[in-house]
Design a protein around this motif. Sequence first.
Motif, mmCIF file in Angstrom:
data_model
loop_
_atom_site.group_PDB
_atom_site.id
_atom_site.type_symbol
_atom_site.label_atom_id
_atom_site.label_comp_id
_atom_site.label_asym_id
_atom_site.label_seq_id
_atom_site.Cartn_x
_atom_site.Cartn_y
_atom_site.Cartn_z
ATOM 1 N N TYR B 32 0.865 -1.179 0.000
ATOM 2 C CA TYR B 32 0.000 0.000 0.000
ATOM 3 C C TYR B 32 0.896 1.220 0.000
ATOM 4 N N LEU B 34 1.036 5.627 -0.016
ATOM 5 C CA LEU B 34 0.281 6.824 0.343
ATOM 6 C C LEU B 34 1.114 8.068 0.042
ATOM 7 N N TYR B 36 1.406 12.009 1.483
ATOM 8 C CA TYR B 36 1.031 12.973 2.497
ATOM 9 C C TYR B 36 1.564 14.333 2.082
ATOM 10 N N LYS B 38 2.515 18.252 3.530
ATOM 11 C CA LYS B 38 2.848 18.915 4.784
ATOM 12 C C LYS B 38 3.158 20.388 4.545
ATOM 13 N N PRO B 44 1.772 16.301 8.863
ATOM 14 C CA PRO B 44 1.389 15.810 7.538
ATOM 15 C C PRO B 44 -0.105 15.496 7.483
ATOM 16 N N PHE B 46 -3.039 13.418 5.046
ATOM 17 C CA PHE B 46 -3.212 12.417 4.000
ATOM 18 C C PHE B 46 -3.765 13.050 2.731
ATOM 19 N N PHE B 89 5.273 13.922 0.953
ATOM 20 C CA PHE B 89 5.952 12.711 1.373
ATOM 21 C C PHE B 89 5.277 11.504 0.746
ATOM 22 N N SER B 93 3.622 0.956 2.903
ATOM 23 C CA SER B 93 3.180 0.177 4.046
ATOM 24 C C SER B 93 3.276 -1.319 3.760
ATOM 25 N N LYS B 101 3.030 -0.602 9.393
ATOM 26 C CA LYS B 101 3.939 0.492 9.675
ATOM 27 C C LYS B 101 4.257 1.195 8.370
ATOM 28 N N LEU B 102 4.317 2.500 8.449
ATOM 29 C CA LEU B 102 4.627 3.294 7.273
ATOM 30 C C LEU B 102 6.118 3.598 7.231
ATOM 31 N N PHE B 104 8.561 6.253 5.286
ATOM 32 C CA PHE B 104 8.446 7.509 4.557
ATOM 33 C C PHE B 104 9.698 7.806 3.744
ATOM 34 N N GLY B 105 9.489 8.475 2.602
ATOM 35 C CA GLY B 105 10.599 9.073 1.886
ATOM 36 C C GLY B 105 10.971 10.399 2.540
ATOM 37 N N LYS B 106 12.019 11.042 1.987
ATOM 38 C CA LYS B 106 12.510 12.281 2.587
ATOM 39 C C LYS B 106 11.665 13.489 2.227
#
Lengths: 115, 114
Positions: B32, B34, B36, B38, B44, B46, B89, B93, B101-102, B104-106
């Motif tokens: 999955y 996603l 986000y 920010k 952040p 969704f 971002f 998942s 747990k997610l 994240f990229g930078k």
Amino acid sequence: NAGVTQTPKFRILKIGQSMTLQCAQDMNHNYMYWYRQDPGMGLKLIYYSVGAGITDKGEVPNGYNVSRSTTEDFPLRLELAAPSQTSVYFCASSYGLSGSTDTQYFGPGTRLTVL
Amino acid sequence: DQQVKQNSPSLSVQEGRISILNCDYTNSMFDYFLWYKKYPAEGPTFLISISSIKDKNEDGRFTVFLNKSAKHLSLHIVPSQPGDSAVYFCAASEYQGGSEKLVFGKGTKLTVNP
């Protein structure tokens, strides 16, 4: 609905001090999370909880502790603060749908500086 | 060892044009994805998501494309608006052990110029 709230917004600590970052949600979510975001980096998971009384480590748990005595609250404790813990801390929550990924809702963050 | 990579730290586009934000991942077990958004001094929020069984998901001006063979996803914003200026971002998942747990990229900072 206030959603996810975090206190304080800002804090400066001296090396070796301790503090608790507060997080509360009013959406009756089962899952709660703590992340940290360092400058120029993505969010990294510190600890998470799938329900009251249940917590587990994330990717970067060292130097932190958590507890989850109620569904609403998920405080993050820093013992013996170190400069490496200077970061922005985000709390998040989600319903915790069984067998699938659901949206995490984030608080506004706490900016912590350790000097 | 980044499992989710956003190789462009920033992107600047003109209002009304298309914004394309890219994300690559290495873990084939991610199921999955996603995006986000920010804003400064906020948490952040969704934006849009896609399951690994799909290759496209659309929500108004936002479309996410997933290329599983290339382990690549992209977010398209058409038309771009100044209010879209934010850090985006990408997150992935993997559902395991009764929880997800997610990772994240930078992030990519998008600036939409009027």
